[in-house]
Design a protein around this motif. Structure first.
Motif, mmCIF file in Angstrom:
data_model
loop_
_atom_site.group_PDB
_atom_site.id
_atom_site.type_symbol
_atom_site.label_atom_id
_atom_site.label_comp_id
_atom_site.label_asym_id
_atom_site.label_seq_id
_atom_site.Cartn_x
_atom_site.Cartn_y
_atom_site.Cartn_z
ATOM 1 N N LEU A 48 -14.490 -29.345 -52.649
ATOM 2 C CA LEU A 48 -13.069 -29.022 -52.458
ATOM 3 C C LEU A 48 -12.689 -27.747 -53.188
ATOM 4 O O LEU A 48 -11.911 -26.939 -52.677
ATOM 5 N N SER A 49 -13.228 -27.549 -54.358
ATOM 6 C CA SER A 49 -12.957 -26.335 -55.125
ATOM 7 C C SER A 49 -13.474 -25.100 -54.386
ATOM 8 O O SER A 49 -12.785 -24.083 -54.291
ATOM 9 N N SER A 50 -14.680 -25.212 -53.833
ATOM 10 C CA SER A 50 -15.233 -24.105 -53.046
ATOM 11 C C SER A 50 -14.392 -23.846 -51.810
ATOM 12 O O SER A 50 -14.121 -22.692 -51.465
ATOM 13 N N PHE A 51 -13.969 -24.916 -51.140
ATOM 14 C CA PHE A 51 -13.113 -24.757 -49.965
ATOM 15 C C PHE A 51 -11.810 -24.060 -50.333
ATOM 16 O O PHE A 51 -11.350 -23.185 -49.604
ATOM 17 N N ALA A 52 -11.195 -24.474 -51.434
ATOM 18 C CA ALA A 52 -9.911 -23.876 -51.836
ATOM 19 C C ALA A 52 -10.069 -22.383 -52.101
ATOM 20 O O ALA A 52 -9.165 -21.603 -51.811
ATOM 21 N N THR A 53 -11.217 -21.985 -52.616
ATOM 22 C CA THR A 53 -11.469 -20.583 -52.911
ATOM 23 C C THR A 53 -11.851 -19.794 -51.660
ATOM 24 O O THR A 53 -11.312 -18.724 -51.396
ATOM 25 N N GLN A 54 -12.767 -20.338 -50.863
ATOM 26 C CA GLN A 54 -13.315 -19.611 -49.720
ATOM 27 C C GLN A 54 -12.564 -19.850 -48.410
ATOM 28 O O GLN A 54 -12.557 -18.985 -47.537
ATOM 29 N N TYR A 55 -11.975 -21.033 -48.260
ATOM 30 C CA TYR A 55 -11.292 -21.400 -47.017
ATOM 31 C C TYR A 55 -9.921 -21.992 -47.324
ATOM 32 O O TYR A 55 -9.695 -23.193 -47.127
ATOM 33 N N PRO A 56 -8.994 -21.191 -47.820
ATOM 34 C CA PRO A 56 -7.681 -21.742 -48.190
ATOM 35 C C PRO A 56 -6.956 -22.389 -47.012
ATOM 36 O O PRO A 56 -6.074 -23.220 -47.208
ATOM 37 N N GLN A 57 -7.351 -22.045 -45.783
ATOM 38 C CA GLN A 57 -6.736 -22.669 -44.623
ATOM 39 C C GLN A 57 -7.035 -24.174 -44.577
ATOM 40 O O GLN A 57 -6.304 -24.930 -43.937
ATOM 41 N N ALA A 58 -8.075 -24.622 -45.270
ATOM 42 C CA ALA A 58 -8.378 -26.053 -45.331
ATOM 43 C C ALA A 58 -7.256 -26.820 -46.026
ATOM 44 O O ALA A 58 -7.127 -28.033 -45.851
ATOM 45 N N PHE A 59 -6.445 -26.116 -46.788
ATOM 46 C CA PHE A 59 -5.311 -26.712 -47.494
ATOM 47 C C PHE A 59 -3.995 -26.095 -47.026
ATOM 48 O O PHE A 59 -3.023 -26.044 -47.769
ATOM 49 N N GLY A 60 -3.995 -25.633 -45.786
ATOM 50 C CA GLY A 60 -2.776 -25.073 -45.216
ATOM 51 C C GLY A 60 -2.239 -23.904 -46.010
ATOM 52 O O GLY A 60 -1.031 -23.697 -46.056
ATOM 53 N N TYR A 61 -3.120 -23.147 -46.633
ATOM 54 C CA TYR A 61 -2.736 -22.015 -47.481
ATOM 55 C C TYR A 61 -1.724 -22.433 -48.547
ATOM 56 O O TYR A 61 -0.865 -21.660 -48.943
ATOM 57 N N GLY A 62 -1.829 -23.679 -49.000
ATOM 58 C CA GLY A 62 -0.980 -24.171 -50.077
ATOM 59 C C GLY A 62 0.215 -24.983 -49.641
ATOM 60 O O GLY A 62 1.015 -25.404 -50.469
ATOM 61 N N GLU A 63 0.365 -25.242 -48.346
ATOM 62 C CA GLU A 63 1.479 -26.080 -47.885
ATOM 63 C C GLU A 63 1.385 -27.431 -48.595
ATOM 64 O O GLU A 63 0.313 -28.029 -48.666
ATOM 65 N N PRO A 64 2.506 -27.934 -49.124
ATOM 66 C CA PRO A 64 2.464 -29.199 -49.864
ATOM 67 C C PRO A 64 1.861 -30.361 -49.069
ATOM 68 O O PRO A 64 1.157 -31.194 -49.642
ATOM 69 N N LEU A 101 -0.499 -23.504 -53.827
ATOM 70 C CA LEU A 101 0.777 -24.201 -53.703
ATOM 71 C C LEU A 101 1.934 -23.308 -54.140
ATOM 72 O O LEU A 101 2.961 -23.229 -53.462
ATOM 73 N N ARG A 102 1.754 -22.619 -55.251
ATOM 74 C CA ARG A 102 2.817 -21.735 -55.753
ATOM 75 C C ARG A 102 3.141 -20.645 -54.746
ATOM 76 O O ARG A 102 4.297 -20.312 -54.520
ATOM 77 N N ALA A 103 2.115 -20.099 -54.110
ATOM 78 C CA ALA A 103 2.328 -19.032 -53.134
ATOM 79 C C ALA A 103 3.026 -19.554 -51.875
ATOM 80 O O ALA A 103 3.834 -18.852 -51.271
ATOM 81 N N ALA A 104 2.732 -20.789 -51.493
ATOM 82 C CA ALA A 104 3.274 -21.327 -50.244
ATOM 83 C C ALA A 104 4.642 -21.974 -50.412
ATOM 84 O O ALA A 104 5.484 -21.882 -49.525
ATOM 85 N N ASP A 105 4.854 -22.651 -51.524
ATOM 86 C CA ASP A 105 6.104 -23.403 -51.690
ATOM 87 C C ASP A 105 6.463 -23.471 -53.173
ATOM 88 O O ASP A 105 6.075 -24.407 -53.873
ATOM 89 N N ALA A 106 7.219 -22.493 -53.608
ATOM 90 C CA ALA A 106 7.595 -22.407 -55.023
ATOM 91 C C ALA A 106 8.397 -23.630 -55.458
ATOM 92 O O ALA A 106 8.297 -24.076 -56.596
ATOM 93 N N ARG A 107 9.185 -24.189 -54.550
ATOM 94 C CA ARG A 107 10.005 -25.358 -54.908
ATOM 95 C C ARG A 107 9.121 -26.564 -55.231
ATOM 96 O O ARG A 107 9.352 -27.269 -56.210
ATOM 97 N N ALA A 108 8.113 -26.833 -54.408
ATOM 98 C CA ALA A 108 7.196 -27.951 -54.667
ATOM 99 C C ALA A 108 6.425 -27.709 -55.963
ATOM 100 O O ALA A 108 6.243 -28.631 -56.765
ATOM 101 N N PHE A 109 6.013 -26.467 -56.188
ATOM 102 C CA PHE A 109 5.304 -26.109 -57.414
ATOM 103 C C PHE A 109 6.203 -26.352 -58.627
ATOM 104 O O PHE A 109 5.771 -26.929 -59.629
#
Length: 142
Positions: A48-64, A101-109
């Motif tokens: 998951l850590s590798s995915f977050a770094t290399q494929y942020p789209q796997a986490f909706g680019y930080g969408e909550p 998360l911070r980049a995508a949704d500052a309020r959720a962060f």
């Protein structure tokens, strides 16, 4: 696997496969992972850590809705950390997902940050609630 490697697959299909795979890892190994072996949990965190770094789209680019469940799952693993290497792995994965998360949704962060401060300020209890219960505002945002 084949969807991720095939050059004949559209980018949207590849992204959907990444999202699905990451979500399955979170659901199976992080959320409620009390019965899962520690080695398997930390292998999943490494992926998951590798995915977050290399494929942020796997986490909706930080969408909550995409990154939030992974963050909560990682927070659940903090008590299971037994070695400095495991601690570094969880911290790296959390840091990467929190930046998304911070980049995508500052309020959720900000909601999560406020709830973390409240948790740290509260006296420690014998019966610690699950992270989703500790972070109700953030959980609702996810």
């Amino acid at each position: 696997k084949n969807t991720l490697r095939s050059s004949d697959v559209s980018a949207s299909a590849r992204d959907a496969a990444l999202v699905e795979f990451a979500q399955r890892l979170v659901d199976k190994y992080l959320l409620g992972a009390a019965t899962t072996s520690s080695d398997d949990v930390f292998r999943a965190i490494k992926i998951l850590s590798s995915f977050a770094t290399q494929y942020p789209q796997a986490f909706g680019y930080g969408e909550p809705a995409r990154a939030g469940h992974a963050v909560l799952g990682l927070l659940e693993q903090l008590p299971r950390v037994a070695t400095p290497k495991q601690g570094e792995l969880v911290q790296h994965a959390l840091r990467t997902l929190l930046l998304l998360l911070r980049a995508a949704d500052a309020r959720a962060f900000a909601t999560l940050g406020g709830e973390v401060v409240q948790l740290l300020a509260a006296p420690a209890g014998a019966d610690e609630p699950a992270p989703a219960l500790r972070f109700p505002g953030f959980s609702d945002a996810c």
